[in-house]
Design an enzyme around this catalytic site. Sequence first.
Site, mmCIF file in Angstrom:
data_model
loop_
_atom_site.group_PDB
_atom_site.id
_atom_site.type_symbol
_atom_site.label_atom_id
_atom_site.label_comp_id
_atom_site.label_asym_id
_atom_site.label_seq_id
_atom_site.Cartn_x
_atom_site.Cartn_y
_atom_site.Cartn_z
ATOM 1 N N HIS A 95 0.851 -1.200 0.000
ATOM 2 C CA HIS A 95 0.000 0.000 0.000
ATOM 3 C C HIS A 95 0.886 1.249 0.000
ATOM 4 C CE1 HIS A 95 -2.873 3.048 1.116
ATOM 5 N NE2 HIS A 95 -3.805 2.217 0.685
ATOM 6 N N GLU A 167 -3.713 1.725 -7.540
ATOM 7 C CA GLU A 167 -4.187 2.880 -6.774
ATOM 8 C C GLU A 167 -3.267 4.071 -7.026
ATOM 9 O OE1 GLU A 167 -6.470 1.561 -3.030
ATOM 10 O OE2 GLU A 167 -4.356 1.503 -2.535
HETATM 11 P P1 PGA Z 1 -9.658 5.821 -0.299
HETATM 12 O O1 PGA Z 1 -8.430 4.830 0.038
HETATM 13 O O2 PGA Z 1 -10.769 4.973 -0.852
HETATM 14 O O3 PGA Z 1 -10.004 6.463 1.008
HETATM 15 O O4 PGA Z 1 -9.142 6.784 -1.324
HETATM 16 C C1 PGA Z 1 -8.108 3.787 -0.828
HETATM 17 C C2 PGA Z 1 -6.942 3.005 -0.287
HETATM 18 O O5 PGA Z 1 -6.052 3.598 0.318
HETATM 19 O O6 PGA Z 1 -6.872 1.771 -0.459
#
Ligand code: PGA
Length: 257
Positions: A95, A167
């Site tokens: 992450h 992401e």
């Molecule tokens: P968010 O976070 O949906 O609050 O943007 C996504 C994540 O960090 O996996």
Amino acid sequence: MARTPIIAGNWKMNKTPDEAVAFVRELTPKLRPHANVERVVAPTFLALASVAAELKDSPVKLAAQDGHWDASGAYTSQVSVSMLRPYVDYIIIGHSECRAYLNETDANVNLKAKAILDSGRKPIIAVGESLAQNEAGETVSFVRSQVSAALVGISPAQMGDVVIAYEPIWAIGTGKSASGELAEGIIKTAVRETVEDLYGGDIAKAMRIQYGGSVKPGNMEEYMAQPNIDGALVGGASLDVEDFAALVEIAARVKGP
Ligand code: PGA
């Protein structure tokens, strides 16, 4: 080949064990049992045991937010994959917050991915570029390098258990989500095609890839309508029972049975 969408709620540093148990107790009856969607929640380490007990016989699966590759040892603050194994189906690794705050490197992500797969559990490997990289036009090459580095030494047979979450860092927790079309393009060219280069078309086609970054009920349909997006890794919206249930319903409806 139909891929089962996976909606994973990354709760980050939120919810005490009591709050986490109350959440899943409220969530479970709101989820239709027949929906062909995998639903996963990722509480803090502290809440895993009590949530696992609550989720026994529930369709909701459990994930940890990290896991160390060594079984035990002098790693202050860490919890190992083998310690997590009795409680979870999935472990989120790579992450961007862990890469930024805990100095998680591509090499660490790879060690974790291998330890998770060797223990019979499934990694959700998060990748994604920063705003500066995005603006410099480096997104595809950077994401490709993260995907390749994470998968070093992973066998073709293990790839069926790998989930990758794209992401973009600039979209996490900012409310600035990537458009469905943009996310689809990166997921296809930087993630699925990298896996195809490494493992061939069949494995690439079967692998599930999530989008993450400010996903909410209002924009979920846009993502789920994309052919290469197989679910979402959700932070903020996953902390709300109604929103989480709505995300699952939208995925079930748009992706079909
Ligand atoms: P968010 O976070 O949906 O609050 O943007 C996504 C994540 O960090 O996996």
